[in-house]
Write a protein that holds these residues in place. Structure first.
Motif, PDB file in Angstrom:
ATOM      1  N   ALA A   1       0.906  -1.297   0.104  1.00 30.96           N
ATOM      2  CA  ALA A   1       0.150   0.066   0.167  1.00 30.96           C
ATOM      3  C   ALA A   1       0.762   1.275  -0.019  1.00 30.96           C
ATOM      4  O   ALA A   1       0.293   2.175  -0.623  1.00 30.96           O
ATOM      5  CB  ALA A   1      -1.020  -0.064   1.161  1.00 30.96           C
ATOM      6  N   GLU A   2       2.065   1.149   0.675  1.00 30.96           N
ATOM      7  CA  GLU A   2       2.887   2.421   1.066  1.00 30.96           C
ATOM      8  C   GLU A   2       3.666   2.668  -0.546  1.00 30.96           C
ATOM      9  O   GLU A   2       3.710   3.901  -0.807  1.00 30.96           O
ATOM     10  CB  GLU A   2       3.953   2.211   1.988  1.00 30.96           C
ATOM     11  CG  GLU A   2       3.288   2.194   3.335  1.00 30.96           C
ATOM     12  CD  GLU A   2       4.725   2.000   4.464  1.00 30.96           C
ATOM     13  OE1 GLU A   2       5.691   1.681   4.033  1.00 30.96           O
ATOM     14  OE2 GLU A   2       4.297   1.912   5.680  1.00 30.96           O
ATOM     15  N   THR A   3       4.037   1.500  -1.241  1.00 31.78           N
ATOM     16  CA  THR A   3       4.656   2.045  -2.225  1.00 31.78           C
ATOM     17  C   THR A   3       3.709   1.955  -3.603  1.00 31.78           C
ATOM     18  O   THR A   3       4.489   2.421  -4.484  1.00 31.78           O
ATOM     19  CB  THR A   3       5.699   0.777  -2.569  1.00 31.78           C
ATOM     20  OG1 THR A   3       5.014  -0.720  -2.700  1.00 31.78           O
ATOM     21  CG2 THR A   3       6.836   0.506  -1.432  1.00 31.78           C
ATOM     22  N   GLY A   4       2.649   1.615  -3.317  1.00 29.93           N
ATOM     23  CA  GLY A   4       1.840   1.903  -4.538  1.00 29.93           C
ATOM     24  C   GLY A   4       1.869   0.743  -5.428  1.00 29.93           C
ATOM     25  O   GLY A   4       1.747   0.884  -6.748  1.00 29.93           O
ATOM     26  N   ALA A   5       2.495  -0.365  -5.126  1.00 33.47           N
ATOM     27  CA  ALA A   5       2.866  -1.646  -6.095  1.00 33.47           C
ATOM     28  C   ALA A   5       1.442  -2.125  -6.526  1.00 33.47           C
ATOM     29  O   ALA A   5       0.362  -2.209  -5.894  1.00 33.47           O
ATOM     30  CB  ALA A   5       3.434  -2.615  -5.423  1.00 33.47           C
ATOM     31  N   THR A   6       1.544  -2.597  -7.846  1.00 38.95           N
ATOM     32  CA  THR A   6       0.269  -3.136  -8.642  1.00 38.95           C
ATOM     33  C   THR A   6       0.577  -4.315  -9.119  1.00 38.95           C
ATOM     34  O   THR A   6      -0.575  -4.987  -9.404  1.00 38.95           O
ATOM     35  CB  THR A   6      -0.074  -1.957  -9.630  1.00 38.95           C
ATOM     36  OG1 THR A   6       1.064  -2.112 -10.651  1.00 38.95           O
ATOM     37  CG2 THR A   6      -0.306  -0.633  -9.245  1.00 38.95           C
ATOM     38  N   GLY A   7       1.695  -4.907  -9.290  1.00 38.34           N
ATOM     39  CA  GLY A   7       1.817  -6.245  -9.681  1.00 38.34           C
ATOM     40  C   GLY A   7       3.211  -6.756  -9.554  1.00 38.34           C
ATOM     41  O   GLY A   7       4.043  -6.102  -9.041  1.00 38.34           O
ATOM     42  N   PRO A   8       3.366  -7.865 -10.275  1.00 38.51           N
ATOM     43  CA  PRO A   8       4.819  -8.597 -10.232  1.00 38.51           C
ATOM     44  C   PRO A   8       5.831  -7.808 -10.448  1.00 38.51           C
ATOM     45  O   PRO A   8       7.195  -7.849  -9.895  1.00 38.51           O
ATOM     46  CB  PRO A   8       4.597  -9.794 -11.021  1.00 38.51           C
ATOM     47  CG  PRO A   8       3.320 -10.113 -10.827  1.00 38.51           C
ATOM     48  CD  PRO A   8       2.453  -8.752 -11.043  1.00 38.51           C
ATOM     49  N   LYS A   9       5.615  -6.743 -11.281  1.00 41.60           N
ATOM     50  CA  LYS A   9       6.837  -5.979 -11.748  1.00 41.60           C
ATOM     51  C   LYS A   9       7.386  -4.875 -10.832  1.00 41.60           C
ATOM     52  O   LYS A   9       8.603  -4.325 -10.943  1.00 41.60           O
ATOM     53  CB  LYS A   9       6.471  -5.044 -13.302  1.00 41.60           C
ATOM     54  CG  LYS A   9       5.208  -4.113 -12.815  1.00 41.60           C
ATOM     55  CD  LYS A   9       4.941  -3.194 -13.931  1.00 41.60           C
ATOM     56  CE  LYS A   9       4.004  -2.134 -13.757  1.00 41.60           C
ATOM     57  NZ  LYS A   9       3.035  -2.078 -12.673  1.00 41.60           N
ATOM     58  N   ASP A  10       6.788  -4.740  -9.617  1.00 50.39           N
ATOM     59  CA  ASP A  10       7.040  -4.103  -8.605  1.00 50.39           C
ATOM     60  C   ASP A  10       7.562  -4.740  -7.416  1.00 50.39           C
ATOM     61  O   ASP A  10       7.823  -4.193  -6.269  1.00 50.39           O
ATOM     62  CB  ASP A  10       5.831  -3.256  -7.778  1.00 50.39           C
ATOM     63  CG  ASP A  10       5.137  -2.245  -9.025  1.00 50.39           C
ATOM     64  OD1 ASP A  10       5.855  -1.535  -9.782  1.00 50.39           O
ATOM     65  OD2 ASP A  10       3.952  -2.038  -9.225  1.00 50.39           O
ATOM     66  N   MET A  11       7.986  -6.154  -7.585  1.00 49.43           N
ATOM     67  CA  MET A  11       8.507  -6.838  -6.673  1.00 49.43           C
ATOM     68  C   MET A  11       9.537  -6.411  -6.097  1.00 49.43           C
ATOM     69  O   MET A  11       9.859  -6.431  -4.805  1.00 49.43           O
ATOM     70  CB  MET A  11       8.617  -8.249  -7.074  1.00 49.43           C
ATOM     71  CG  MET A  11       9.061  -9.217  -6.168  1.00 49.43           C
ATOM     72  SD  MET A  11       9.041 -11.047  -6.487  1.00 49.43           S
ATOM     73  CE  MET A  11       9.540 -11.845  -5.223  1.00 49.43           C
ATOM     74  N   GLY A  12      10.508  -5.875  -6.831  1.00 49.82           N
ATOM     75  CA  GLY A  12      11.958  -5.230  -6.407  1.00 49.82           C
ATOM     76  C   GLY A  12      11.911  -4.244  -5.194  1.00 49.82           C
ATOM     77  O   GLY A  12      12.290  -4.325  -4.292  1.00 49.82           O
ATOM     78  N   LYS A  13      10.898  -3.404  -5.818  1.00 49.80           N
ATOM     79  CA  LYS A  13      10.619  -2.338  -4.994  1.00 49.80           C
ATOM     80  C   LYS A  13      10.075  -2.751  -3.421  1.00 49.80           C
ATOM     81  O   LYS A  13      10.356  -2.100  -2.450  1.00 49.80           O
ATOM     82  CB  LYS A  13       9.641  -1.360  -5.490  1.00 49.80           C
ATOM     83  CG  LYS A  13       9.170  -0.068  -4.950  1.00 49.80           C
ATOM     84  CD  LYS A  13       8.364   1.022  -5.552  1.00 49.80           C
ATOM     85  CE  LYS A  13       7.816   0.335  -6.852  1.00 49.80           C
ATOM     86  NZ  LYS A  13       6.340   1.354  -7.316  1.00 49.80           N
ATOM     87  N   VAL A  14       9.067  -3.608  -3.592  1.00 46.49           N
ATOM     88  CA  VAL A  14       8.260  -4.182  -2.404  1.00 46.49           C
ATOM     89  C   VAL A  14       9.288  -4.727  -1.470  1.00 46.49           C
ATOM     90  O   VAL A  14       9.483  -4.654  -0.264  1.00 46.49           O
ATOM     91  CB  VAL A  14       7.054  -5.069  -2.711  1.00 46.49           C
ATOM     92  CG1 VAL A  14       6.562  -5.637  -1.396  1.00 46.49           C
ATOM     93  CG2 VAL A  14       6.068  -4.010  -3.564  1.00 46.49           C
ATOM     94  N   MET A  15      10.198  -5.693  -2.109  1.00 47.70           N
ATOM     95  CA  MET A  15      11.091  -6.326  -1.409  1.00 47.70           C
ATOM     96  C   MET A  15      12.273  -5.659  -0.470  1.00 47.70           C
ATOM     97  O   MET A  15      12.464  -5.869   0.692  1.00 47.70           O
ATOM     98  CB  MET A  15      11.889  -7.390  -2.369  1.00 47.70           C
ATOM     99  CG  MET A  15      11.107  -8.628  -2.831  1.00 47.70           C
ATOM    100  SD  MET A  15      10.415  -9.835  -1.318  1.00 47.70           S
ATOM    101  CE  MET A  15      12.368 -10.487  -0.751  1.00 47.70           C
ATOM    102  N   GLY A  16      12.590  -4.678  -1.285  1.00 49.83           N
ATOM    103  CA  GLY A  16      13.474  -3.967  -0.490  1.00 49.83           C
ATOM    104  C   GLY A  16      13.207  -3.193   0.511  1.00 49.83           C
ATOM    105  O   GLY A  16      13.624  -3.228   1.786  1.00 49.83           O
ATOM    106  N   SER A  17      11.878  -2.677   0.481  1.00 47.82           N
ATOM    107  CA  SER A  17      11.198  -1.897   1.616  1.00 47.82           C
ATOM    108  C   SER A  17      10.994  -2.865   2.779  1.00 47.82           C
ATOM    109  O   SER A  17      11.026  -2.854   4.000  1.00 47.82           O
ATOM    110  CB  SER A  17       9.851  -1.377   1.255  1.00 47.82           C
ATOM    111  OG  SER A  17       9.483  -0.447   2.343  1.00 47.82           O
ATOM    112  N   THR A  18      10.510  -4.141   2.138  1.00 44.60           N
ATOM    113  CA  THR A  18       9.969  -5.144   3.351  1.00 44.60           C
ATOM    114  C   THR A  18      11.253  -5.682   4.276  1.00 44.60           C
ATOM    115  O   THR A  18      11.266  -5.863   5.236  1.00 44.60           O
ATOM    116  CB  THR A  18       9.225  -6.244   2.526  1.00 44.60           C
ATOM    117  OG1 THR A  18       8.470  -5.696   2.065  1.00 44.60           O
ATOM    118  CG2 THR A  18       8.724  -7.348   3.572  1.00 44.60           C
TER     119      THR A  18
END
Length: 151
Positions: A110-127
């Protein structure tokens, strides 16, 4: 108290108690910490983050080895790895449950505004930053993939 000092004290206690399983695990931790110090190129104390990463690496190695030994029906070696793993995990922060990890990953998405598998790197880094030492990277990755695929 620094982790290395605590390990040194616990090694002495394990020697006095003649607890060979605990002693093996503690010596493995001490060796890994000393190796990490020399890799850095300085005799300074390691940061708590670095110590946790060293312990996580040791735990992962023990889990993988135990899995291989179990597949090969080598129960004697499997037992040794599991004993050492128990000692190593006792020095790691409490691991979060799968549900707790899912809740945090949902917040990060929700914070990163990720919408699909292409945003995995962004989500993984923050998580990974939020869950440093509290969850296994493999588990985090599985949860992130599942949740992003569902978005």
């Amino acid at each position: 108290m620094a982790l290395q000092d605590k390990i040194d004290q616990d090694i002495k206690s394990a020697m006095l108690a003649k607890d060979n399983a605990r002693l093996r695990g503690l010596r493995a931790i001490k060796a890994a910490i000393l190796l990490a110090k020399t890799e850095k190129g300085s005799a300074e104390a390691l940061t708590e983050d670095t110590e946790i990463k060293v312990l996580q690496k040791l735990a992962k190695q023990r889990k993988e080895s135990a899995e291989i030994y179990q597949q090969q029906h080598r129960d004697d070696l499997y037992q040794i790895e599991m004993e050492e793993l128990a000692v190593i995990e006792s020095y790691l922060p409490k691991q979060l449950s799968r549900e707790e990890i899912e809740d945090i990953v949902k917040l990060v998405i929700a914070e990163t505004g990720a919408t699909g598998p292409k945003d995995m790197g962004k989500v993984m880094g923050s998580t990974n930053q939020k869950l440093a030492g509290k969850a296994d990277g493999k588990t985090i990755s599985e949860i992130v993939k599942t949740l992003l695929a569902g978005n």
